[in-house]
Write a protein that holds these residues in place. Structure first.
Motif, mmCIF file in Angstrom:
data_model
loop_
_atom_site.group_PDB
_atom_site.id
_atom_site.type_symbol
_atom_site.label_atom_id
_atom_site.label_comp_id
_atom_site.label_asym_id
_atom_site.label_seq_id
_atom_site.Cartn_x
_atom_site.Cartn_y
_atom_site.Cartn_z
ATOM 1 N N ASP A 292 -14.022 12.100 -6.774
ATOM 2 C CA ASP A 292 -13.917 11.553 -5.421
ATOM 3 C C ASP A 292 -14.534 12.525 -4.403
ATOM 4 O O ASP A 292 -14.977 13.623 -4.754
ATOM 5 N N ARG A 293 -14.562 12.131 -3.146
ATOM 6 C CA ARG A 293 -15.269 12.906 -2.122
ATOM 7 C C ARG A 293 -14.647 14.271 -1.866
ATOM 8 O O ARG A 293 -15.282 15.151 -1.280
ATOM 9 N N ARG B 195 -18.193 8.512 -2.880
ATOM 10 C CA ARG B 195 -17.017 7.995 -3.584
ATOM 11 C C ARG B 195 -15.869 7.823 -2.593
ATOM 12 O O ARG B 195 -15.850 8.435 -1.525
ATOM 13 N N PRO B 196 -14.848 7.034 -2.941
ATOM 14 C CA PRO B 196 -13.671 6.897 -2.076
ATOM 15 C C PRO B 196 -12.899 8.205 -1.963
ATOM 16 O O PRO B 196 -13.093 9.139 -2.749
ATOM 17 N N ASN B 197 -12.018 8.260 -0.990
ATOM 18 C CA ASN B 197 -11.057 9.351 -0.856
ATOM 19 C C ASN B 197 -9.780 8.891 -1.558
ATOM 20 O O ASN B 197 -8.994 8.132 -0.990
ATOM 21 N N ILE B 198 -9.577 9.350 -2.794
ATOM 22 C CA ILE B 198 -8.464 8.787 -3.561
ATOM 23 C C ILE B 198 -7.108 9.295 -3.076
ATOM 24 O O ILE B 198 -6.086 8.657 -3.332
ATOM 25 N N GLU C 232 -6.438 6.632 -0.482
ATOM 26 C CA GLU C 232 -6.262 5.329 -1.133
ATOM 27 C C GLU C 232 -4.953 5.257 -1.908
ATOM 28 O O GLU C 232 -4.228 4.255 -1.834
ATOM 29 N N LEU D 122 -9.690 0.199 -5.150
ATOM 30 C CA LEU D 122 -10.225 1.228 -4.245
ATOM 31 C C LEU D 122 -11.226 0.635 -3.270
ATOM 32 O O LEU D 122 -11.991 -0.261 -3.615
#
Length: 335
Positions: free
Chosen positions: A145-146, A317-320, A323, A335
């Motif tokens: 992820d980011r 990528r998403p910020n998990i 999320e 996501l």
């Protein structure tokens, strides 16, 4: 890619073993039964075991080749030595607690042959205890992820999903699991193999990142599937596991992120890790809080010893963290 020797199959399935006699007896028969000998040769690389492993291999599994090391070289260096010695066109790094399903190797091999841009791939990784569920160590292919946190199709943080078939498409991913990792042997060696400095955890993510920096791709191939016991070395709550996860994640990011922006990225990670440390302190889990402090201390030493190599950024990528914890998205497809 053709085998270098007409008498050898194109793939070496290498199982690294150290004092794993019980695991060999339980899982090796399933590997043998479901591995096509025309495609793959099964090799056990023994890391200087002093239990009955070598006797069991000789007496009960004569069809399996033994590569005997003089001592325990650990996970990364053990595999590096094994691939340097065997040098089949393709190699599968297979954990000793993995049971493959029929046609697993044929499907991985066929995919690699038809995708010359693919340096490494993994099968679908299901739980050995409950094959209806994805397994933590790689599920259906991994991403970063980011903020630099690993997650998977089928697993985010500690939440594993049931396998309902929704991730059954082949997919380009950021990393493939080291529990059942198929690689082009020449590229593995050219990339430098697994980094022994990691000791355990995330060394395969680091390798896949280096392969991507070299211009190659990593894939998940869910038409092939295996079942992984997993969790046998350290439970998730073990401070040693906490230490390795935090230290190795920082080291992986330091090694692979571009110089521009790296300092700011790692400062942000230090702040996020401080929040994790505070959570352990507030819940009076002092061993795990201390593990994070040790991880950062030892990372500071490791980064001074590291020499710069070519790097590449994390793909968008998403910020998990947001999320998962704030929006309640516990599955990859949400996501």
């Amino acid at each position: 890619m053709k085998p270098s020797n007409d008498n050898r199959p194109p793939v070496a399935v290498i199982i690294l073993n150290w004092n794993g006699a019980a695991l060999l007896r339980e899982y090796l028969p399933q590997v043998i039964a479901n591995t096509d000998p025309a495609v793959g040769c099964i090799i056990v690389a023994d890391n200087g075991s002093d239990d009955d492993s070598r006797t069991i291999l000789a007496d009960e599994f004569p069809q399996v080749e033994l590569l005997a090391f003089d001592r325990n070289y650990g996970f990364a260096e053990g595999y590096n030595r094994a691939l340097e010695t065997t040098r089949y066109p393709y190699t599968v790094l297979l954990n000793s607690d993995v049971a493959p399903d029929p046609q697993w190797l044929n499907r991985l091999y066929a995919f690699m042959e038809s995708h010359p841009d693919c340096a490494a791939c993994q099968p679908k990784l299901l739980s050995y205890r409950d094959p209806s569920m994805y397994e933590y160590a790689g599920a259906c292919g991994g991403y970063i992820d980011r903020n630099g946190y690993p997650y998977c199709r089928g697993r985010i943080f500690g939440t594993c999903e049931p396998d309902t078939g929704k991730y059954d498409s082949e997919a380009e991913v950021d990393w493939a699991t080291g529990a059942a990792l198929m690689v082009r042997t020449d590229l593995y060696l050219k990339a430098g193999g697994l980094d022994p400095k990691f000791f355990a955890h995330m060394e395969e993510i680091d390798l896949c990142w280096r392969l991507r920096t070299m211009g190659h791709k990593i894939y998940a191939v869910p038409s092939a599937s295996v079942r992984h016991l997993g969790g046998g070395s350290l439970p998730a709550s073990n401070p040693r596991k906490t230490y390795l996860n935090f230290r190795n994640n920082l080291f992986m990011l330091h090694k692979n992120l571009p110089v521009a922006g790296k300092r700011a990225f790692l400062i942000k990670r230090r702040l996020l890790d401080t929040i994790a440390w505070a959570k352990f302190v507030l819940t009076l889990d002092m061993p795990n809080a201390a593990a994070i402090v040790r991880a950062h201390r030892d990372f500071a030493r490791m980064r001074r010893e590291y020499k710069d190599t070519p790097t590449s950024p994390i793909p968008p990528r998403p910020n998990i963290l947001v999320e998962y914890y704030l929006r309640g998205h516990k599955t990859y497809d949400s996501l």
